[in-house]
Design a protein around this motif. Sequence first.
Motif, PDB file in Angstrom:
ATOM      1  N   LEU A  36       3.800  -1.715   9.749  1.00 59.68           N
ATOM      2  CA  LEU A  36       4.239  -1.313   8.413  1.00 59.68           C
ATOM      3  C   LEU A  36       5.347  -0.277   8.524  1.00 59.68           C
ATOM      4  O   LEU A  36       6.354  -0.323   7.823  1.00 59.68           O
ATOM      5  N   ASN A  87      -6.088   8.997  -4.563  1.00 58.90           N
ATOM      6  CA  ASN A  87      -5.560   8.302  -3.394  1.00 58.90           C
ATOM      7  C   ASN A  87      -5.214   9.340  -2.318  1.00 58.90           C
ATOM      8  O   ASN A  87      -4.537  10.327  -2.610  1.00 58.90           O
ATOM      9  N   THR A 110       0.409  -0.926  -3.857  1.00 58.46           N
ATOM     10  CA  THR A 110      -0.770  -0.124  -4.192  1.00 58.46           C
ATOM     11  C   THR A 110      -0.583   1.334  -3.840  1.00 58.46           C
ATOM     12  O   THR A 110      -0.998   2.211  -4.588  1.00 58.46           O
ATOM     13  N   LEU A 111       0.043   1.587  -2.702  1.00 57.04           N
ATOM     14  CA  LEU A 111       0.004   2.947  -2.166  1.00 57.04           C
ATOM     15  C   LEU A 111       1.250   3.734  -2.524  1.00 57.04           C
ATOM     16  O   LEU A 111       2.331   3.172  -2.653  1.00 57.04           O
ATOM     17  N   TRP A 146       0.560  -6.337  -0.651  1.00 54.98           N
ATOM     18  CA  TRP A 146      -0.536  -5.711  -1.391  1.00 54.98           C
ATOM     19  C   TRP A 146      -0.509  -4.200  -1.174  1.00 54.98           C
ATOM     20  O   TRP A 146      -0.594  -3.400  -2.119  1.00 54.98           O
ATOM     21  N   LEU A 147      -0.363  -3.798   0.092  1.00 57.46           N
ATOM     22  CA  LEU A 147      -0.295  -2.372   0.384  1.00 57.46           C
ATOM     23  C   LEU A 147       0.913  -1.740  -0.292  1.00 57.46           C
ATOM     24  O   LEU A 147       0.833  -0.647  -0.850  1.00 57.46           O
ATOM     25  N   ARG A 148       2.024  -2.459  -0.240  1.00 55.20           N
ATOM     26  CA  ARG A 148       3.246  -1.889  -0.794  1.00 55.20           C
ATOM     27  C   ARG A 148       3.087  -1.579  -2.269  1.00 55.20           C
ATOM     28  O   ARG A 148       3.581  -0.575  -2.765  1.00 55.20           O
TER      29      ARG A 148
END
Lengths: 190, 427, 374
Positions: free
Chosen positions: B303, C200, B392-393, B388-390
């Motif tokens: 990543l 988060n 979300t975080l 998905w990570l991109r």
Amino acid sequence: MNIESLVADLAAKVPGVVLAADPSYVKSYPTMRLSSAAYLLPAASFLKERGFDYLEIITAVDWLGPVSPEGYTRGGRNPHPFSAPEAPALVAVKNPAAAYKPAFDMLWCLANIPARARLLLRLEIPREDPAVPSLTGLFKAADWQEREVFDLLGVRFEGHPNLKKILTPDFLQGHPLRKDYVHVKDRYDE
Amino acid sequence: MSELYPKPVFSKKAGRLLKTRLWPTERWASPWSQPQYRRSAGMLAGIIFGILLVGVVVGELSKWGDLLYRLLLTGTAWLHQTLPAYGAPAGFLGDAADITWISFKVIVIVAVINLNGLWAVWWERKLSAHMQSRLGPMYAGGFHGWAQTALDAVKLLLKEDARPADADGAVHRLAPVVVIVPAVLAFAPVLFGKELAAAKLDVGALYVLAVSGVSVIGIVMAGWASNNKFSLLGGLRSAAQVVSYEIPRIFAVVPVLMFVGSLDLAVIDQAQQGYWWGFFPRWFVFWFPAGPLAFLLFLIASLAETNRVPFDIPEAESELVAGFMTEYSGMKWALFFLAEYAYVLLACFMLSVFFLGGGAAPLPFLAIVPSWIWMLAKALAMMFLFMWLRWTLPRFRVDQLMDFNWKFLLPWSFACVGLAGIMLLWI
Amino acid sequence: MSKVDAFPGGKFDQLFVNLGPQHPSTHGVLRVGLTLEGEVITKAEPDIGYLHRGTSKLAEARGYHQCVALTDRWDYVSAMPNNLALCLAAEKLLGVEIPPRAQHLRVVMCELNRIASHLLFLGTYGIDLGAFTPFLHAFREREMILDLYEMLCGARLTYNYIRIGGVMADISPEWASKTGEFLGFFKPRMKEYDDLLSFNPIFLARTQGVGLISKEAAVDWGLSGPNLRGSGVDYDVRKSDPYSGYDRFDFSVPLGKAGSCWDRYYCRALEMRQSVRIVEAALAGLPEGDIVAKGVAKTVKPPPGEAYAHVEASRGDLGIYLVSDGGPSPYRLHVRAPSFVNLAILQEMLVGCKVADVVAILGSIDIVLGETDR
């Protein structure tokens, strides 16, 4: 906090401060009037010691008289041939009941947060070369608010570390909120 | 669309139009109750089934490709024996056959990278849109905006190639090339299926990791040559980030290499064939404890290598505007973008080769589906994870990013190598 | 930019960077001149005024009712409290009594607008820190509030709904039921935001312990709203100087502890919950009656005098100082814009931070440039 006793204490400590008489009273808040600019710093520091450490506003009123709409709008607009003629501006009418005078009326509002109290300070200064001491040494909140008053009304705050224009562009001549302000043509006029 | 947006009705009693728009709560109460939603789901299932079917057919046909190549070689070998009598230089025809074959493979690889760029951008836009309760591209091409990125590419080709007046011209022009060329080169030994690779390299794993690290030079060049402070900061951040994350990334592969004892990707793929107890795949990600740990480390480091959120510090849209890409427009900018998505695809293929069994089917009876379908499915699943990570975080800060690498990833990657060594005592 | 400007004072270890006026994270046209040493900021100069329209000056040539339309343009993401502040000041000058139904409606609208404004903050703050998805989730809910406003008064941003003497229009039963529906939809979403963004780990790492403002500094700089309460100072105009019948509602004022970016962020998240409580209570106990006070003419000429009124706008303590000389338009209008006063602390706060923290700090102060420049 008992505001009456505080007012009495303040009047005793700083002799030039009196509770304002009715006409210059700002609605629903106790207002104190300073007789000279020299009393501002002692009064403010006294109030700060007594818990009034939150400077809410700094502003000023130019009491020269109502502004004439002539001369302060940007000229050179080309009216569309089919558009309705522009509504005539409200004509400046002097109200005989109002107390016009060639002076600035300064206003400071100090608040005591835990006691939920606020107190207004007023000071009248002449229109020619207006200057008052700066409160930046006591309250950092005075920094930008004093710059705003300087920019729009031209009141000098003595002792301010960075007294520059803040809102109007650099090329703008004069202080727009003065009642005798006349727009000087600049590069954005046709 | 008629079900989603009811026709306005004029109410004489209220004196105005009623129900011109559906209240969003009504629209999301139960998406399955809407015919359009059901239709889309059915269509999606049809597409997936169609891909599988085509895969089986093409998998059968692909054997003919090998036959073709063998015929070509036999033919040239026969010509070799006969032609010298007519004075042709020795080895010339063999070389010609190889060159033809290699060019063909190069074209395939470049096509893969380009198509991946088109597909991945569209997919990412649709995916992010659905995560954010939007629809994404819907018009271009008709079906769910499938032609959107193709048309975007045409737009980018026609766009003015703007360059800052004070930019360092040569370096500015060269930078996108330096970024994209290693991305293409790195695909040479990548396995697209069982033994389906453009070049068979004994040191494939090493080659891929080494070549893909070259691109950072292009990013630094872009940052420097743009004569823009934000670009410069972006380029320098990128250099620091990519160089640091290279180390845990390579160390995360070492356990796999220890298990296999080879750097050849085909051998690594081969080692993961077969099943424990007849049904449980022998993928390295299941080789507890070193396998899953190495997988996670490699995933995180990948990543960071591909500059994706939460590690997209070099681009950091809200801080550095777009980092090193700020001063690029048109096709030069598109090359950066293409390289980014090519690296994402590369990382996904690497993840599936090293850890997810490559072309191996997850269950024995599924082996009738050809290996390249499994390979692609695993790579796309990983790509989905990336996206998905991109979406979300949030993003790390630049110093936290470095801390995370040097204080967390690197020690654990060492520990992972140690664990693998201990495991080897029993295996 | 020439090389001399790039390195202030001829020092080559310092770099001058212009953040803005066109920058995705300045939330408008704000320019911050940053002097960097590596990635660390040694000097920050916020530069405002790009959106200065001179509403104080414009007000001097307009009637009082027309001035209400000007207030919408200050804080354009939550315009209801702006309307209310000017109307309160004018009503003090006029000395009119507002009917209880109108007061309740004003409270409902201001609190809905606070939710809308905080949702916008929440979403854009996520974007500032690289999380894009919460933005559109927040906008989904904000859109519903704007739909409600459109249904109510026809406008989505510049409402001009609260008028001198009352409000523009009464609510319909349909509106009330839609609002109830919205609140039912919205309440579970707040937990969603917490799951997605507030807790988060990366978000916490980016915001906790960053941009610290001590209690003393917050008061000294005159901060207000969630910025002040994030530092743990219990100051809310709704409680300390109640207006428009806020003292009749039961709500609490969420306070932060450390005064970091996260505290300010979470103060706003908690405030949304309180606003939901207030809206529910106000709609449940909505009294019957008029929505406009009797005796407010089309051309208002308040008797000579001065009034100061302030409200707890979404961004803090919005004060209006209004002077009348008996004429048809205000003689002087001064606005204490919370964004303007809050922004001043930036020059002190940014020093010593990293470049990446600038957006975190600037975002957490939650300014609207329309209000900063007025």
